[in-house]
Scaffold this motif. Sequence first.
Motif, PDB file in Angstrom:
ATOM      1  N   SER A   4       0.814  -1.209   0.000  1.00  0.00           N
ATOM      2  CA  SER A   4       0.000   0.000   0.000  1.00  0.00           C
ATOM      3  C   SER A   4       0.851   1.263   0.000  1.00  0.00           C
ATOM      4  O   SER A   4       0.339   2.352   0.192  1.00  0.00           O
ATOM      5  CB  SER A   4      -0.925   0.002   1.224  1.00  0.00           C
ATOM      6  OG  SER A   4      -0.154  -0.006   2.408  1.00  0.00           O
ATOM      7  N   ALA A   5       2.142   1.152  -0.220  1.00  0.00           N
ATOM      8  CA  ALA A   5       3.025   2.321  -0.196  1.00  0.00           C
ATOM      9  C   ALA A   5       2.917   3.099  -1.504  1.00  0.00           C
ATOM     10  O   ALA A   5       2.706   2.537  -2.573  1.00  0.00           O
ATOM     11  CB  ALA A   5       4.467   1.882   0.019  1.00  0.00           C
ATOM     12  N   LEU A   6       3.060   4.405  -1.399  1.00  0.00           N
ATOM     13  CA  LEU A   6       3.088   5.275  -2.563  1.00  0.00           C
ATOM     14  C   LEU A   6       4.438   5.963  -2.562  1.00  0.00           C
ATOM     15  O   LEU A   6       4.844   6.553  -1.561  1.00  0.00           O
ATOM     16  CB  LEU A   6       1.958   6.299  -2.500  1.00  0.00           C
ATOM     17  CG  LEU A   6       1.901   7.307  -3.634  1.00  0.00           C
ATOM     18  CD1 LEU A   6       1.627   6.597  -4.959  1.00  0.00           C
ATOM     19  CD2 LEU A   6       0.817   8.329  -3.365  1.00  0.00           C
ATOM     20  N   LEU A   7       5.158   5.869  -3.655  1.00  0.00           N
ATOM     21  CA  LEU A   7       6.497   6.431  -3.750  1.00  0.00           C
ATOM     22  C   LEU A   7       6.466   7.572  -4.754  1.00  0.00           C
ATOM     23  O   LEU A   7       6.060   7.391  -5.900  1.00  0.00           O
ATOM     24  CB  LEU A   7       7.470   5.341  -4.206  1.00  0.00           C
ATOM     25  CG  LEU A   7       8.925   5.737  -4.346  1.00  0.00           C
ATOM     26  CD1 LEU A   7       9.497   6.115  -2.983  1.00  0.00           C
ATOM     27  CD2 LEU A   7       9.707   4.581  -4.941  1.00  0.00           C
ATOM     28  N   MET A   8       6.894   8.757  -4.347  1.00  0.00           N
ATOM     29  CA  MET A   8       6.916   9.911  -5.231  1.00  0.00           C
ATOM     30  C   MET A   8       8.373  10.212  -5.576  1.00  0.00           C
ATOM     31  O   MET A   8       9.201  10.397  -4.675  1.00  0.00           O
ATOM     32  CB  MET A   8       6.279  11.089  -4.518  1.00  0.00           C
ATOM     33  CG  MET A   8       5.835  12.177  -5.398  1.00  0.00           C
ATOM     34  SD  MET A   8       4.941  13.339  -4.354  1.00  0.00           S
ATOM     35  CE  MET A   8       3.779  13.893  -5.523  1.00  0.00           C
ATOM     36  N   LEU A   9       8.690  10.227  -6.859  1.00  0.00           N
ATOM     37  CA  LEU A   9      10.062  10.451  -7.307  1.00  0.00           C
ATOM     38  C   LEU A   9      10.148  11.734  -8.124  1.00  0.00           C
ATOM     39  O   LEU A   9       9.175  12.138  -8.751  1.00  0.00           O
ATOM     40  CB  LEU A   9      10.520   9.274  -8.168  1.00  0.00           C
ATOM     41  CG  LEU A   9      10.529   7.913  -7.472  1.00  0.00           C
ATOM     42  CD1 LEU A   9      10.813   6.808  -8.475  1.00  0.00           C
ATOM     43  CD2 LEU A   9      11.538   7.898  -6.357  1.00  0.00           C
ATOM     44  N   PRO A  10      11.306  12.369  -8.158  1.00  0.00           N
ATOM     45  CA  PRO A  10      11.460  13.587  -8.953  1.00  0.00           C
ATOM     46  C   PRO A  10      11.374  13.301 -10.449  1.00  0.00           C
ATOM     47  O   PRO A  10      11.606  12.173 -10.893  1.00  0.00           O
ATOM     48  CB  PRO A  10      12.846  14.094  -8.570  1.00  0.00           C
ATOM     49  CG  PRO A  10      13.545  12.945  -7.952  1.00  0.00           C
ATOM     50  CD  PRO A  10      12.510  11.993  -7.456  1.00  0.00           C
ATOM     51  N   ARG A  11      11.020  14.336 -11.198  1.00  0.00           N
ATOM     52  CA  ARG A  11      10.981  14.204 -12.661  1.00  0.00           C
ATOM     53  C   ARG A  11      12.323  13.724 -13.165  1.00  0.00           C
ATOM     54  O   ARG A  11      13.353  14.054 -12.613  1.00  0.00           O
ATOM     55  CB  ARG A  11      10.651  15.545 -13.317  1.00  0.00           C
ATOM     56  CG  ARG A  11       9.254  15.970 -13.118  1.00  0.00           C
ATOM     57  CD  ARG A  11       8.967  17.191 -13.978  1.00  0.00           C
ATOM     58  NE  ARG A  11       7.774  17.864 -13.537  1.00  0.00           N
ATOM     59  CZ  ARG A  11       6.554  17.598 -13.974  1.00  0.00           C
ATOM     60  NH1 ARG A  11       6.387  16.662 -14.867  1.00  0.00           N
ATOM     61  NH2 ARG A  11       5.517  18.251 -13.530  1.00  0.00           N
ATOM     62  N   PHE A  20       8.477  -1.639  -6.703  1.00  0.00           N
ATOM     63  CA  PHE A  20       7.482  -0.609  -6.992  1.00  0.00           C
ATOM     64  C   PHE A  20       7.162  -0.606  -8.480  1.00  0.00           C
ATOM     65  O   PHE A  20       7.988  -0.967  -9.301  1.00  0.00           O
ATOM     66  CB  PHE A  20       7.988   0.779  -6.592  1.00  0.00           C
ATOM     67  CG  PHE A  20       8.031   1.003  -5.111  1.00  0.00           C
ATOM     68  CD1 PHE A  20       6.915   1.480  -4.445  1.00  0.00           C
ATOM     69  CD2 PHE A  20       9.172   0.733  -4.391  1.00  0.00           C
ATOM     70  CE1 PHE A  20       6.946   1.693  -3.081  1.00  0.00           C
ATOM     71  CE2 PHE A  20       9.223   0.937  -3.020  1.00  0.00           C
ATOM     72  CZ  PHE A  20       8.102   1.423  -2.366  1.00  0.00           C
ATOM     73  N   GLU A  21       5.967  -0.154  -8.816  1.00  0.00           N
ATOM     74  CA  GLU A  21       5.569   0.022 -10.214  1.00  0.00           C
ATOM     75  C   GLU A  21       5.150   1.460 -10.416  1.00  0.00           C
ATOM     76  O   GLU A  21       4.641   2.094  -9.488  1.00  0.00           O
ATOM     77  CB  GLU A  21       4.351  -0.849 -10.536  1.00  0.00           C
ATOM     78  CG  GLU A  21       4.598  -2.315 -10.524  1.00  0.00           C
ATOM     79  CD  GLU A  21       3.321  -3.075 -10.862  1.00  0.00           C
ATOM     80  OE1 GLU A  21       2.420  -2.500 -11.495  1.00  0.00           O
ATOM     81  OE2 GLU A  21       3.229  -4.233 -10.461  1.00  0.00           O
ATOM     82  N   ALA A  22       5.321   1.955 -11.623  1.00  0.00           N
ATOM     83  CA  ALA A  22       4.830   3.293 -11.940  1.00  0.00           C
ATOM     84  C   ALA A  22       3.306   3.275 -11.914  1.00  0.00           C
ATOM     85  O   ALA A  22       2.677   2.328 -12.385  1.00  0.00           O
ATOM     86  CB  ALA A  22       5.330   3.725 -13.311  1.00  0.00           C
ATOM     87  N   ALA A  23       2.717   4.307 -11.331  1.00  0.00           N
ATOM     88  CA  ALA A  23       1.256   4.400 -11.281  1.00  0.00           C
ATOM     89  C   ALA A  23       0.718   4.689 -12.678  1.00  0.00           C
ATOM     90  O   ALA A  23       1.277   5.512 -13.407  1.00  0.00           O
ATOM     91  CB  ALA A  23       0.836   5.502 -10.327  1.00  0.00           C
ATOM     92  N   PRO A  24      -0.344   4.019 -13.078  1.00  0.00           N
ATOM     93  CA  PRO A  24      -0.940   4.286 -14.390  1.00  0.00           C
ATOM     94  C   PRO A  24      -1.449   5.718 -14.480  1.00  0.00           C
ATOM     95  O   PRO A  24      -1.904   6.278 -13.481  1.00  0.00           O
ATOM     96  CB  PRO A  24      -2.107   3.306 -14.471  1.00  0.00           C
ATOM     97  CG  PRO A  24      -1.889   2.310 -13.391  1.00  0.00           C
ATOM     98  CD  PRO A  24      -1.060   2.980 -12.351  1.00  0.00           C
ATOM     99  N   GLN A  25      -1.361   6.287 -15.642  1.00  0.00           N
ATOM    100  CA  GLN A  25      -1.831   7.650 -15.856  1.00  0.00           C
ATOM    101  C   GLN A  25      -3.216   7.691 -16.498  1.00  0.00           C
ATOM    102  O   GLN A  25      -3.889   8.708 -16.431  1.00  0.00           O
ATOM    103  CB  GLN A  25      -0.837   8.407 -16.737  1.00  0.00           C
ATOM    104  CG  GLN A  25       0.539   8.499 -16.116  1.00  0.00           C
ATOM    105  CD  GLN A  25       0.526   9.228 -14.781  1.00  0.00           C
ATOM    106  OE1 GLN A  25       0.026  10.338 -14.692  1.00  0.00           O
ATOM    107  NE2 GLN A  25       1.045   8.592 -13.753  1.00  0.00           N
ATOM    108  N   LEU A  26      -3.606   6.606 -17.156  1.00  0.00           N
ATOM    109  CA  LEU A  26      -4.894   6.560 -17.851  1.00  0.00           C
ATOM    110  C   LEU A  26      -5.707   5.364 -17.377  1.00  0.00           C
ATOM    111  O   LEU A  26      -5.167   4.392 -16.861  1.00  0.00           O
ATOM    112  CB  LEU A  26      -4.683   6.474 -19.363  1.00  0.00           C
ATOM    113  CG  LEU A  26      -3.937   7.651 -19.992  1.00  0.00           C
ATOM    114  CD1 LEU A  26      -3.662   7.372 -21.456  1.00  0.00           C
ATOM    115  CD2 LEU A  26      -4.715   8.946 -19.832  1.00  0.00           C
TER     116      LEU A  26
END
Length: 98
Positions: A4-11, A20-26
């Motif tokens: 259930s973790a959310l990881l925020m990375l810089p551009r 971890f997986e990238a969160a879907p955008q669509l």
Amino acid sequence: MHDSALLMLPRGVELPPAGFEAAPQLSRFSVGGKRLRSKVDPEVALVHATDGVSFNTPPGPATVLYDECVALLRWPDGARRLLGAPPRRSGTASRVAR
């Protein structure tokens, strides 16, 4: 904990760390409801229904179902952003201004 973790990375960071997986955008679907077209771009619309909201753009919709909404962010100008969660979440409804 990683389930259930959310990881925020810089551009510019292309690959998330292991586990971890990238969160879907669509999303794979859009809700059916009242369609409000953008005043700026006729191909963009906000669709709101009793079960959720979709932000439809040419690349695809970003949909959040209300029963899967985990956060509602609000700004002083009245704008809102809904964030969805699994199992069917595949996007977030983008910021909506009044």
